[in-house]
Design a protein around this motif. Structure first.
Motif, PDB file in Angstrom:
ATOM      1  N   LEU A  91      -1.314  -5.546   1.083  1.00 35.63           N
ATOM      2  CA  LEU A  91      -0.739  -5.574  -0.029  1.00 35.63           C
ATOM      3  C   LEU A  91      -0.187  -4.415  -0.782  1.00 35.63           C
ATOM      4  N   LEU A  92      -1.012  -3.515  -0.644  1.00 33.20           N
ATOM      5  CA  LEU A  92      -0.850  -2.117  -1.243  1.00 33.20           C
ATOM      6  C   LEU A  92       0.610  -1.605  -0.503  1.00 33.20           C
ATOM      7  N   ASP A 107       2.914  -3.906   0.868  1.00 34.89           N
ATOM      8  CA  ASP A 107       4.015  -4.730   0.317  1.00 34.89           C
ATOM      9  C   ASP A 107       3.261  -5.698  -0.575  1.00 34.89           C
ATOM     10  N   PRO A 108       3.384  -5.249  -1.838  1.00 30.93           N
ATOM     11  CA  PRO A 108       2.991  -5.792  -3.115  1.00 30.93           C
ATOM     12  C   PRO A 108       3.836  -7.339  -3.252  1.00 30.93           C
ATOM     13  N   SER A 109       5.016  -7.330  -2.670  1.00 33.28           N
ATOM     14  CA  SER A 109       5.772  -8.798  -2.886  1.00 33.28           C
ATOM     15  C   SER A 109       5.064  -9.893  -2.115  1.00 33.28           C
ATOM     16  N   LEU A 118       1.824 -10.756  -2.182  1.00 32.41           N
ATOM     17  CA  LEU A 118       0.723 -11.514  -2.999  1.00 32.41           C
ATOM     18  C   LEU A 118       0.881 -12.746  -3.001  1.00 32.41           C
ATOM     19  N   ARG A 160      -0.381  -7.270 -10.037  1.00 31.94           N
ATOM     20  CA  ARG A 160       1.067  -6.744  -9.538  1.00 31.94           C
ATOM     21  C   ARG A 160       1.235  -5.246  -9.926  1.00 31.94           C
ATOM     22  N   ARG A 161       0.944  -4.888 -11.038  1.00 31.62           N
ATOM     23  CA  ARG A 161       1.377  -3.602 -11.600  1.00 31.62           C
ATOM     24  C   ARG A 161       0.187  -2.558 -10.677  1.00 31.62           C
ATOM     25  N   LEU A 214      -0.996  -3.068  -7.618  1.00 33.13           N
ATOM     26  CA  LEU A 214      -0.432  -2.944  -6.201  1.00 33.13           C
ATOM     27  C   LEU A 214       1.158  -2.102  -6.287  1.00 33.13           C
ATOM     28  N   ARG A 215       1.793  -2.513  -7.209  1.00 30.85           N
ATOM     29  CA  ARG A 215       2.992  -1.785  -7.181  1.00 30.85           C
ATOM     30  C   ARG A 215       2.947  -0.084  -7.348  1.00 30.85           C
TER      31      ARG A 215
END
Length: 215
Positions: free
Chosen positions: A179-180, A182-184, A186, A205-206, A208-209
């Motif tokens: 996820l780190l 590719d946060p999308s 999640l 999400r913030r 991860l991004r």
């Protein structure tokens, strides 16, 4: 069994390797960078090392003054291993070695990834917006809970339950690491059950991004 082998070299590099150059020694140090751990925690984080081997490395590092064993205060009352102040000075060395090593191809055999490894990466590569509100997270990896805080453009990580959490996430280290990258992913991970997330998902999400990888 513990070893006392030496390079017999007066150079400071060789003398340092006399202390932490044995196989698994620096990985034990890595696992303690975010706080003390029980023997069982270290065994879980280092599945490729036998119990006896981990115990040998711990005895050697303790004998050399790199780590020490202590008992937590009640109600925990568990025995844990922790870095000494001198051992803590290894942190920039270990992190620099990790930054150097990411260019080494992954082994062809199946690999493991510890929670500490992923969280050290998050701490070093996370660059939250300086203007974003301070945010606290409860992150559970491999049945251990960590408090992650994002504030003033930095990410802080420490073991244990947060006093409050804006968002929480539970996963295995490999999934969290993905996820780190590719946060999308999640939403899909939540849908298929590989991730359990709650609270302010926009804040999650913030986080991860916020991860950036230097080229």
């Amino acid at each position: 069994m513990p070893t006392s082998r030496s390079y017999g070299d007066a150079c400071g590099i060789a003398r340092a390797l006399d202390v932490v150059g044995e196989r698994w020694a620096l990985l034990v140090v890595r696992e303690l960078l975010l706080g003390p751990q029980r023997f069982s925690d270290l065994r879980r984080a280092l599945p490729g090392a036998s119990s006896n081997l981990v115990a040998d490395r711990l005895r050697e590092l303790e004998g050399r003054g790199v780590i020490h064993r202590r008992k937590l205060t009640p109600p925990a009352s568990s025995w844990v291993y922790d870095l000494t102040p001198w051992g803590r000075e290894l942190e920039p060395v270990v992190l620099a070695l990790g930054n150097w090593g990411v260019r080494v191809p992954l082994p062809s055999t199946p690999t493991t990834l510890s929670a500490t490894s992923v969280l050290l990466f998050l701490r070093s590569a996370g660059r939250p917006a300086p203007t974003a509100p301070p945010t606290s997270y409860r992150i559970e990896l491999d049945e251990r809970v960590w408090t992650v805080r994002a504030a003033a453009g930095q990410v802080q990580v420490e073991p244990g339950e947060p006093s409050r959490a804006d968002a929480s996430l539970r996963a295995d280290p490999q999934t969290f690491n993905a996820l780190l990258d590719d946060p999308s992913a999640l939403d899909a991970a939540v849908s298929d059950g590989s991730v359990v997330a709650a609270g302010d998902l926009a804040a999650l999400r913030r986080l991860l991004r916020s991860v950036t990888v230097a080229g």
